[in-house]
Design a protein around this motif. Structure first.
Motif, PDB file in Angstrom:
ATOM      1  N   LYS A 405      72.801  -7.183   0.309  1.00 14.76           N
ATOM      2  CA  LYS A 405      73.772  -6.082   0.143  1.00 14.76           C
ATOM      3  C   LYS A 405      75.197  -6.661   0.095  1.00 14.76           C
ATOM      4  N   TYR A 406      76.071  -5.925  -0.589  1.00 15.94           N
ATOM      5  CA  TYR A 406      77.464  -6.371  -0.741  1.00 15.94           C
ATOM      6  C   TYR A 406      78.409  -5.193  -0.405  1.00 15.94           C
ATOM      7  N   MET A 407      79.520  -5.514   0.194  1.00 10.91           N
ATOM      8  CA  MET A 407      80.526  -4.498   0.497  1.00 10.91           C
ATOM      9  C   MET A 407      81.917  -5.165   0.543  1.00 10.91           C
ATOM     10  N   SER A 408      82.953  -4.354   0.335  1.00 14.21           N
ATOM     11  CA  SER A 408      84.338  -4.865   0.405  1.00 14.21           C
ATOM     12  C   SER A 408      85.150  -3.955   1.323  1.00 14.21           C
ATOM     13  N   ILE A 409      86.033  -4.586   2.054  1.00 19.54           N
ATOM     14  CA  ILE A 409      86.936  -3.840   2.942  1.00 19.54           C
ATOM     15  C   ILE A 409      88.355  -4.343   2.705  1.00 19.54           C
ATOM     16  N   ARG A 410      89.340  -3.488   3.049  1.00 16.89           N
ATOM     17  CA  ARG A 410      90.749  -3.857   2.882  1.00 16.89           C
ATOM     18  C   ARG A 410      91.181  -4.774   4.025  1.00 16.89           C
ATOM     19  N   SER A 411      92.159  -5.541   3.747  1.00 19.21           N
ATOM     20  CA  SER A 411      92.701  -6.439   4.760  1.00 19.21           C
ATOM     21  C   SER A 411      93.398  -5.634   5.854  1.00 19.21           C
ATOM     22  N   ASP A 412      93.353  -6.180   7.038  1.00 19.04           N
ATOM     23  CA  ASP A 412      94.036  -5.584   8.204  1.00 19.04           C
ATOM     24  C   ASP A 412      93.560  -4.168   8.473  1.00 19.04           C
ATOM     25  N   ARG A 413      92.288  -3.939   8.336  1.00 14.95           N
ATOM     26  CA  ARG A 413      91.739  -2.614   8.627  1.00 14.95           C
ATOM     27  C   ARG A 413      91.801  -2.360  10.132  1.00 14.95           C
ATOM     28  N   SER A 414      92.066  -1.129  10.472  1.00 16.26           N
ATOM     29  CA  SER A 414      92.178  -0.787  11.890  1.00 16.26           C
ATOM     30  C   SER A 414      90.822  -0.928  12.578  1.00 16.26           C
ATOM     31  N   VAL A 415      90.832  -1.344  13.830  1.00 18.53           N
ATOM     32  CA  VAL A 415      89.615  -1.567  14.624  1.00 18.53           C
ATOM     33  C   VAL A 415      89.693  -0.751  15.914  1.00 18.53           C
ATOM     34  N   PRO A 416      88.541  -0.434  16.528  1.00 21.17           N
ATOM     35  CA  PRO A 416      87.178  -0.625  16.000  1.00 21.17           C
ATOM     36  C   PRO A 416      86.912   0.345  14.864  1.00 21.17           C
ATOM     37  N   SER A 417      86.041  -0.085  13.967  1.00 23.07           N
ATOM     38  CA  SER A 417      85.767   0.725  12.800  1.00 23.07           C
ATOM     39  C   SER A 417      84.322   0.535  12.367  1.00 23.07           C
ATOM     40  N   ASP A 418      83.568   1.644  12.178  1.00 22.56           N
ATOM     41  CA  ASP A 418      82.189   1.569  11.666  1.00 22.56           C
ATOM     42  C   ASP A 418      82.249   1.236  10.188  1.00 22.56           C
ATOM     43  N   ILE A 419      81.530   0.157   9.821  1.00 27.50           N
ATOM     44  CA  ILE A 419      81.657  -0.263   8.426  1.00 27.50           C
ATOM     45  C   ILE A 419      80.332  -0.257   7.669  1.00 27.50           C
ATOM     46  N   PRO A 453      66.072   4.989  17.025  1.00 21.56           N
ATOM     47  CA  PRO A 453      64.957   4.015  17.049  1.00 21.56           C
ATOM     48  C   PRO A 453      64.760   3.301  15.716  1.00 21.56           C
ATOM     49  N   VAL A 454      65.317   3.859  14.638  1.00 23.31           N
ATOM     50  CA  VAL A 454      65.086   3.236  13.335  1.00 23.31           C
ATOM     51  C   VAL A 454      66.382   2.845  12.622  1.00 23.31           C
ATOM     52  N   SER A 455      67.573   2.945  13.297  1.00 29.72           N
ATOM     53  CA  SER A 455      68.849   2.641  12.611  1.00 29.72           C
ATOM     54  C   SER A 455      69.847   2.039  13.598  1.00 29.72           C
ATOM     55  N   ALA A 456      70.861   1.364  12.995  1.00 29.40           N
ATOM     56  CA  ALA A 456      71.950   0.788  13.787  1.00 29.40           C
ATOM     57  C   ALA A 456      73.221   0.771  12.932  1.00 29.40           C
ATOM     58  N   MET A 457      74.369   0.654  13.607  1.00 30.47           N
ATOM     59  CA  MET A 457      75.688   0.683  12.937  1.00 30.47           C
ATOM     60  C   MET A 457      76.412  -0.623  13.219  1.00 30.47           C
ATOM     61  N   LEU A 458      76.902  -1.242  12.113  1.00 29.48           N
ATOM     62  CA  LEU A 458      77.712  -2.438  12.255  1.00 29.48           C
ATOM     63  C   LEU A 458      79.157  -2.010  12.468  1.00 29.48           C
ATOM     64  N   VAL A 459      79.760  -2.516  13.526  1.00 29.21           N
ATOM     65  CA  VAL A 459      81.111  -2.121  13.913  1.00 29.21           C
ATOM     66  C   VAL A 459      82.032  -3.340  13.789  1.00 29.21           C
ATOM     67  N   LEU A 460      83.214  -3.123  13.135  1.00 31.08           N
ATOM     68  CA  LEU A 460      84.237  -4.159  13.054  1.00 31.08           C
ATOM     69  C   LEU A 460      85.109  -4.041  14.297  1.00 31.08           C
ATOM     70  N   VAL A 461      85.157  -5.090  15.062  1.00 30.27           N
ATOM     71  CA  VAL A 461      85.896  -5.040  16.323  1.00 30.27           C
ATOM     72  C   VAL A 461      87.149  -5.913  16.282  1.00 30.27           C
ATOM     73  N   LYS A 462      87.292  -6.738  15.264  1.00 32.83           N
ATOM     74  CA  LYS A 462      88.493  -7.542  15.112  1.00 32.83           C
ATOM     75  C   LYS A 462      89.039  -7.352  13.701  1.00 32.83           C
ATOM     76  N   SER A 463      90.386  -7.255  13.597  1.00 29.19           N
ATOM     77  CA  SER A 463      91.007  -7.067  12.289  1.00 29.19           C
ATOM     78  C   SER A 463      90.848  -8.329  11.457  1.00 29.19           C
ATOM     79  N   LEU A 464      90.522  -8.133  10.194  1.00 28.46           N
ATOM     80  CA  LEU A 464      90.301  -9.248   9.278  1.00 28.46           C
ATOM     81  C   LEU A 464      91.387  -9.291   8.227  1.00 28.46           C
ATOM     82  N   SER A 465      91.792 -10.483   7.828  1.00 25.61           N
ATOM     83  CA  SER A 465      92.788 -10.685   6.779  1.00 25.61           C
ATOM     84  C   SER A 465      92.146 -11.418   5.634  1.00 25.61           C
TER      85      SER A 465
END
Length: 502
Positions: A405-419, A453-465
């Motif tokens: 899978k592929y995804m793109s996010i903007r730089s300096d996104r606010s955290v925490p954030s479900d991505i 029981p069948v799903s999970a969420m990836l969370v961004l906890v640090k801002s990325l540049s």
């Protein structure tokens, strides 16, 4: 016959009286004359000057010896020195003058003739030698004009007689024609006016007056300050010796009457404004077009650097231009609504990916990935899904499947954030699913939170540049309740962080 004899005797008596007396003095004058004690003679009264509104109905007043005439404004007075058609003897002239005085009832012509005949006084200021020399002037009255004709017996003219001497009053002298004529003291230089005075010649005398713009104070002529006698000037008055002139304030100019001040339209006369000029009373103001501001001289316009005034005009970069500004976006973006930057989807327009590659667009760019990402011993079963065959012994220690899978996010996104959310596609009875980040989280930028029981969420906890690429393997472990069955599958998530926050 008796009447003619009486007149002859009266004439001889007057001639004899004139011959025996050298000087005759009169202190009483007939109507229309007054006694002049300086000149010692009767002088004519100018009724046009002393009688207010002497003539009515638009008539003009003309002074005459012993009276005045009211004539139309178009009337002319003509002096004719030609010989009359019929001469009148001197004796008849006296009788005619007497009769005119008796019958005219105060008319100007009769009054003048009567006065001269009775008093024997020359209008020029002298005395006639004999009453026989007096002849009344011929007077004719017309509808539109009044004519005076003087014949050789005119009382102002004495026939040339070398032995005859006349005595003239002070201010007069005898001419070569034996007529008392005025002495012009101003021309002769016999006056006693001061250097700052002006000599005015009068009949038989002179007067000393101050020049125009001066007034007499004591024996001196002093300047009249016209500026102290309002309202001479509309705005400013400047006094000068003997005169004055008007000035106007800046922004005004003198009108043709040299008194009134009128506004100068500087915008038409000499427009000094760089862009827009507005005339106001006594001045003008300059204004600038949009995007400009007045300089310190209030005439020129300077460009406003809008990019300095605010950092929020453009989403990426502000470019100042004369009178305006424009926004620019970085490569991979396009300007929308003049100020906002929007990502260009190069995968839909033009890209450099090969046939065996797929194009993936991200914020600010694109990347090419293999259409078949599977690596041995995995085989491609569907798009982006690789399965390790069970028949292969190597696959027993490997995840059963790997999904790309592929995804793109903007730089300096606010955290925490479900991505990103991961979810099981196959559910088995009496099984337990657990989720974990298997790799790609060495710096702890992510956290996987199980939501069911069948799903999970990836969370961004640090801002990325960005720009930067992260590959994170998310693993789901499945075991049965009695522990006899155990399998796993991996979702390999490629996260591309764009170079900007938009």
């Amino acid at each position: 016959m008796l009447k003619a004899l009486f007149l002859s005797m009266l004439t001889l008596a007057l001639v004899k009286s004139q011959d025996t007396e050298e000087t005759i003095t009169y202190t009483q004058c007939t109507d229309g004359y007054e006694w002049d004690p300086v000149r010692q003679q009767c002088k004519d009264i100018d009724e046009c000057d002393i009688v207010p509104d002497a003539c009515k109905g638009g008539m003009k007043c003309v002074n005459h010896y012993g009276g005045y005439l009211c004539l139309p404004k178009t009337a002319q007075i003509i002096v004719n020195n030609e010989q009359p058609q019929q001469e009148t003897p001197a004796s008849e002239g006296v009788s005619a003058a007497a009769n005119a005085a008796a019958t005219s009832g105060g008319g100007a012509g009769g009054m003048a003739a009567s006065g001269m005949a009775a008093s024997g006084v020359m209008p020029g200021g002298g005395f006639i030698a004999s009453a026989a020399a007096v002849a009344g002037p011929e007077v004719q009255t017309g509808r539109n004009n009044f004519v005076i004709r003087r014949n050789p017996a005119d009382p102002q003219r004495i026939p040339a007689n070398p032995s005859h001497r006349i005595q003239c009053a002070t201010g007069y002298e005898q001419s070569e024609h034996n007529v008392c004529q005025d002495i012009d003291e101003c021309t002769a230089g016999t006056h006693n006016c001061r250097a700052d005075q002006v000599c005015i010649n009068l009949r038989g005398s002179f007067a000393c007056q101050c020049p125009p713009g001066y007034q007499k104070r004591g024996e001196q002529c002093v300047d009249i300050d016209e500026c102290t006698i309002p309202p001479y000037c509309h705005q400013r008055c400047v006094n000068t010796p003997g005169s004055f002139y008007c000035q106007c304030s800046p922004g005004f100019q003198l009108a043709a009457n040299n008194y009134t001040c009128v506004d100068i339209n500087e915008c038409d006369a000499s427009n000094q404004c760089a862009q827009q000029c507005y005339n106001i009373l006594g001045s003008f103001i300059c204004q600038c077009n949009q995007g400009y501001e007045l300089s310190s001289d209030r005439l020129n316009c300077e460009d406003i650097d809008e990019c300095r005034t605010s950092s929020y005009l453009c989403q990426y970069q502000c470019v100042n231009e004369p009178g305006k500004f424009s926004c620019m976006c970085p490569q991979g973006y396009q300007v929308v609504r003049s100020r906002t930057c929007q990502d260009i989807n190069e995968c839909e327009t033009t890209n450099e990916c090969r046939e065996d590659e797929m194009c993936w667009n991200y914020h600010g760019g694109f990347r090419c990935y293999p259409r078949n990402p599977c690596q041995d011993p995995y085989v491609l079963t569907s798009e982006n899904r690789c399965v390790c065959p069970v028949s292969n012994a190597v696959c027993r220690e490997l995840p059963q499947s790997i999904v790309y899978k592929y995804m793109s996010i903007r730089s300096d996104r606010s955290v925490p954030s479900d991505i990103f959310q991961i979810q099981a596609t196959t559910i088995y009875a009496n099984t337990i699913n657990t989720f974990r980040i298997k790799s790609g989280n060495e710096n702890g930028e992510f956290y996987l939170r199980q939501t069911s029981p069948v799903s999970a969420m990836l969370v961004l906890v640090k801002s990325l540049s960005g720009p930067r690429e992260y590959i994170v393997d998310l693993e789901m472990l499945t075991v049965n309740s009695i522990g006899t069955f155990r399998t796993s599958s991996v979702l390999r998530l490629t996260i591309i962080v764009g170079p900007f926050s938009f």
